[in-house]
Design an enzyme around this catalytic site. Sequence first.
Site, mmCIF file in Angstrom:
data_model
loop_
_atom_site.group_PDB
_atom_site.id
_atom_site.type_symbol
_atom_site.label_atom_id
_atom_site.label_comp_id
_atom_site.label_asym_id
_atom_site.label_seq_id
_atom_site.Cartn_x
_atom_site.Cartn_y
_atom_site.Cartn_z
ATOM 1 N N ALA A 249 9.870 -3.338 -2.029
ATOM 2 C CA ALA A 249 10.042 -3.517 -0.586
ATOM 3 C C ALA A 249 8.838 -4.086 0.141
ATOM 4 O O ALA A 249 8.985 -4.587 1.261
ATOM 5 C CB ALA A 249 10.423 -2.184 0.055
ATOM 6 N N GLY A 250 7.642 -3.995 -0.424
ATOM 7 C CA GLY A 250 6.475 -4.434 0.318
ATOM 8 C C GLY A 250 6.478 -5.932 0.609
ATOM 9 O O GLY A 250 6.979 -6.703 -0.208
ATOM 10 N N PRO A 251 5.938 -6.325 1.767
ATOM 11 C CA PRO A 251 5.304 -5.505 2.803
ATOM 12 C C PRO A 251 6.270 -4.930 3.842
ATOM 13 O O PRO A 251 5.827 -4.302 4.796
ATOM 14 C CB PRO A 251 4.340 -6.486 3.458
ATOM 15 C CG PRO A 251 5.026 -7.807 3.345
ATOM 16 C CD PRO A 251 5.753 -7.777 2.018
ATOM 17 N N GLY A 252 7.588 -5.177 3.707
ATOM 18 C CA GLY A 252 8.535 -4.467 4.558
ATOM 19 C C GLY A 252 9.381 -5.286 5.495
ATOM 20 O O GLY A 252 10.175 -4.733 6.250
ATOM 21 N N GLY A 253 9.265 -6.611 5.478
ATOM 22 C CA GLY A 253 10.034 -7.428 6.408
ATOM 23 C C GLY A 253 11.534 -7.320 6.195
ATOM 24 O O GLY A 253 12.292 -7.024 7.128
ATOM 25 N N ASP B 256 7.734 2.554 -9.371
ATOM 26 C CA ASP B 256 8.007 1.321 -10.106
ATOM 27 C C ASP B 256 9.496 1.033 -10.051
ATOM 28 O O ASP B 256 10.307 1.823 -10.556
ATOM 29 C CB ASP B 256 7.537 1.473 -11.556
ATOM 30 C CG ASP B 256 7.557 0.163 -12.326
ATOM 31 O OD1 ASP B 256 8.349 -0.735 -11.965
ATOM 32 O OD2 ASP B 256 6.800 0.037 -13.299
ATOM 33 N N ASP C 160 14.053 -8.323 -4.172
ATOM 34 C CA ASP C 160 13.246 -9.443 -3.665
ATOM 35 C C ASP C 160 12.076 -9.556 -4.626
ATOM 36 O O ASP C 160 10.998 -9.010 -4.405
ATOM 37 C CB ASP C 160 12.792 -9.145 -2.238
ATOM 38 C CG ASP C 160 12.018 -10.299 -1.626
ATOM 39 O OD1 ASP C 160 12.122 -11.432 -2.134
ATOM 40 O OD2 ASP C 160 11.286 -10.062 -0.644
ATOM 41 N N CYS D 94 11.393 -16.214 -3.396
ATOM 42 C CA CYS D 94 10.881 -17.279 -2.538
ATOM 43 C C CYS D 94 10.367 -18.393 -3.435
ATOM 44 O O CYS D 94 9.208 -18.796 -3.368
ATOM 45 C CB CYS D 94 9.779 -16.749 -1.637
ATOM 46 S SG CYS D 94 9.312 -17.942 -0.380
#
Length: 486
Positions: free
Chosen positions: A294-298, A344, A362, A415
């Site tokens: 999930a980081g950084p959370g967007g 993890d 993601d 991405c």
Amino acid sequence: MTGPKLGTGQQRTPRSGVKQDRFTRVDASRKVAYEVLRAVSADDAYANLVLPRMLRDRRLNGRDAAFATELAYGVLRGRGTYDALLATLVDRPLAELDAGVLDVLRMGLHQLLAMRVPDHAAVATSVALARNVVGGGPAGLINAVLRSAAGRDLDTWVAEVATTGNEDDDLAVRYSHPQWIVRSLREALRAHGHEAAELTDLLVADNTPAQVAVAALPGLSEPADLVRRASFLEVVPGRWSATAVQLVHGDPGQLSLVREGRARVQDEGSQIVAQLLAAAALEGRDERWLDLCAGPGGKAALLAATAAQRGARLTAVEVAPHRAELVRSALAAVPGGAEVRVGDGREVGADEPAAYDRVLVDAPCTGLGALRRRPEARWRRTPADLGALGPLQRDLLASALDAVRPGGVVAYATCSPVLSETRLVVDDAVKAAAKRGVVVQRLDTPAVLEQVVPGMPSAAAGRAVQLWPHTHGTDAMHVALLRRES
């Protein structure tokens, strides 16, 4: 290339006729740009993180901040072209130059060839900067090289140095991308149903600064609120995402809704990733959502806000504790919050089999789809990264397919448009799941996109979706929706 090299005794008189070697005071904007470049090169820092902090610390704003930003990012984008040019002007391999000297030379070239800085100012301030940061020894070298470069414009220089006869080599120099990335992007265009002739447009888009997009978190704000409350900032509706606005100029931190956590800076492509997962049809309950890395959370914030509106709740997993804190901060304004775990993602499927209804992967990737936003990635990444990241991407997707319940949906997103990070990962994960007795169906992701963003052109990549900077004005996000059948 016939331009003079250092040591020949030849120096070109600048157009202004002003001597270049006098000492001048080093201004804060150029010093900040230099320090950003050194942090990126020496410390593997990210320009988008260190530059805002340095601007705040030095109290630079307005034109001074804009100058520092353009100088730092312009050098990061143009480094390949500038190094090819410097190789014709310096009488030794660039690798033998002090790294700080090389950055000063690149900064000087960018001011001479791509900014509206007079020749005498670009050369004199570069010499002064070198004296300040690396000592007086290299000043003569920098003066001579930049004076030699000052007699021609960028197009003329590029026409002379991009002449190897190898198409990929010449594109790499002309558009400042490593050759392996040029090849990878050409292959990605073809693999995802586009013409290789679009490559030039894609490379140009990578070198065009991305406009800042902001996502209004559902239930917490609306795009119209952002437009209405922008006051002195110029804010317009987003091009594609129903939750997006774009800043024509200005600092998004000046928006009160962003400061309050009810809206977030987020590319429209990333917003669409979360919206695709949320829009995919499920069979059965819809209560437990998971963001596996999930980081950084967007995306987690957008998913958590959407889930809260539907009576569902998000669990966000992040392996790095400091990034998990960023996720907690991103989710702080969401009613009811979300569960944030340090762990993890590769272990969730085994620890919680068939527990979730919607899962986002993601995946960590090379980031080659966001080069317009993170230009340093093109110089930091190598072909070896594709091989190193592949097993992690496959393991995370395998864990997601085990963690989702039968009838639930997984979104695999990167991405990056590169085939080895997109379609091949999904192909392998689906085959591996079948060997474990997990049957996976590839959903028609373009059909779901049509529900989310009606009329978005040229995004279909088979049963997946591939966005492009040159076509959609977004990062090159790849998304594949998968339903677990059993």
